[in-house]
Design an enzyme around this catalytic site. Sequence first.
Site, PDB file in Angstrom:
ATOM      1  N   GLU A   5       5.440   3.008  -3.526  1.00 24.25           N
ATOM      2  CA  GLU A   5       4.611   3.208  -2.324  1.00 24.25           C
ATOM      3  C   GLU A   5       4.011   4.611  -2.340  1.00 24.25           C
ATOM      4  O   GLU A   5       4.425   5.478  -3.096  1.00 24.25           O
ATOM      5  CB  GLU A   5       5.452   3.050  -1.038  1.00 24.25           C
ATOM      6  CG  GLU A   5       5.238   1.739  -0.292  1.00 24.25           C
ATOM      7  CD  GLU A   5       3.922   1.695   0.499  1.00 24.25           C
ATOM      8  OE1 GLU A   5       3.087   2.602   0.336  1.00 24.25           O
ATOM      9  OE2 GLU A   5       3.746   0.742   1.261  1.00 24.25           O
ATOM     10  N   ASN A  25       1.250   0.600   8.696  1.00 21.84           N
ATOM     11  CA  ASN A  25       0.669   0.815   7.375  1.00 21.84           C
ATOM     12  C   ASN A  25      -0.777   1.253   7.523  1.00 21.84           C
ATOM     13  O   ASN A  25      -1.316   1.357   8.631  1.00 21.84           O
ATOM     14  CB  ASN A  25       0.724  -0.474   6.539  1.00 21.84           C
ATOM     15  CG  ASN A  25       1.902  -0.521   5.597  1.00 21.84           C
ATOM     16  OD1 ASN A  25       2.157   0.422   4.855  1.00 21.84           O
ATOM     17  ND2 ASN A  25       2.643  -1.618   5.618  1.00 21.84           N
ATOM     18  N   ASP A  60      -1.822  -3.841   3.592  1.00 21.53           N
ATOM     19  CA  ASP A  60      -0.774  -2.830   3.424  1.00 21.53           C
ATOM     20  C   ASP A  60      -1.439  -1.456   3.374  1.00 21.53           C
ATOM     21  O   ASP A  60      -2.310  -1.164   4.175  1.00 21.53           O
ATOM     22  CB  ASP A  60       0.037  -3.145   2.164  1.00 21.53           C
ATOM     23  CG  ASP A  60       1.456  -2.610   2.215  1.00 21.53           C
ATOM     24  OD1 ASP A  60       1.643  -1.423   2.519  1.00 21.53           O
ATOM     25  OD2 ASP A  60       2.399  -3.380   1.925  1.00 21.53           O
TER      26      ASP A  60
END
Length: 296
Positions: A18, A148, A203
């Site tokens: 991430e 997000n 996302d």
Amino acid sequence: MSMHEIRPLLDTPMLLGECPMWHPDEAALYWIDIAAKEVHRYQSATGAHQVFPLPSEPGCIARCSNGGLLVAMRAGLAFLDTGDGTLSKLADAPYDPSRARFNDGRCDAAGRLWTGSLYDPRDRPGGSLFCVEHGAIRDADKPVTVSNGVAFSIDNRTLYHTDTTAHRITAYEFDLASGQIGKGRPFKQFSSDKSHNYGGRPDGAAVDSEDTYWCAMYEGGRILRLAPTGEVLLDIPLPVKCPTMVAFGGPDLKTLYVTSARHNRPQDELDRYPLSGYVLMLDVDTPGSEEHAYIR
């Protein structure tokens, strides 16, 4: 763009990659592995890859104006000295860490970090968006289940914020001088119907130099480039099912880096997408915009 133009940065996958972030002063890419509780750094000139272990799951990172990183972890905020790997605590988490953790985030042009939280039970909007400014944490009161997609328009007048669980991206009026968020408007709503043309859920994201919004579509196996109107300008298929976030990097900001997930994914998916978990890279025509630093 065809799939063969997309290549892995390293030959080692992450569990849950991430928050890729290009550091222009170091010519290095940073990212995190949430499940492994690590920060990673790859220096493009030498190929050196370093790993910094953490005491709890990181949700996002930001480079600091005076060096090192600000790390938002489940347990709270800390500064990471990327020279010796030491952590200095800044603040406890503004939520119950047994039921929530920090997630995706990004700094605005005034040096504030905007980072959201996700609510672990995932059954209601128990997360929010927080602003970190000179060490103080302020709740922006934007309830979400999984925060997000934080990004800012080129003129700093729009703050984008995603609730991945709701499959929804919202564009808010934003005042850079005061750090206040105004009225929101629907930017993009994606279908949650997995039985019919399911394209994944939004996302992590980034805005490029032409003010378009690049979004990783988790479970959709693709990246979308969206105009400020929400119109899809590009739909790029990926060799992973679950991309998590994108970042522009390289000396000309024309390399797009993409993190992805393999942790807790079904085996048949991993068999079909063996690059799951890898940090991917591809060349793009439009350069990104430089990431801002957190001002301590």
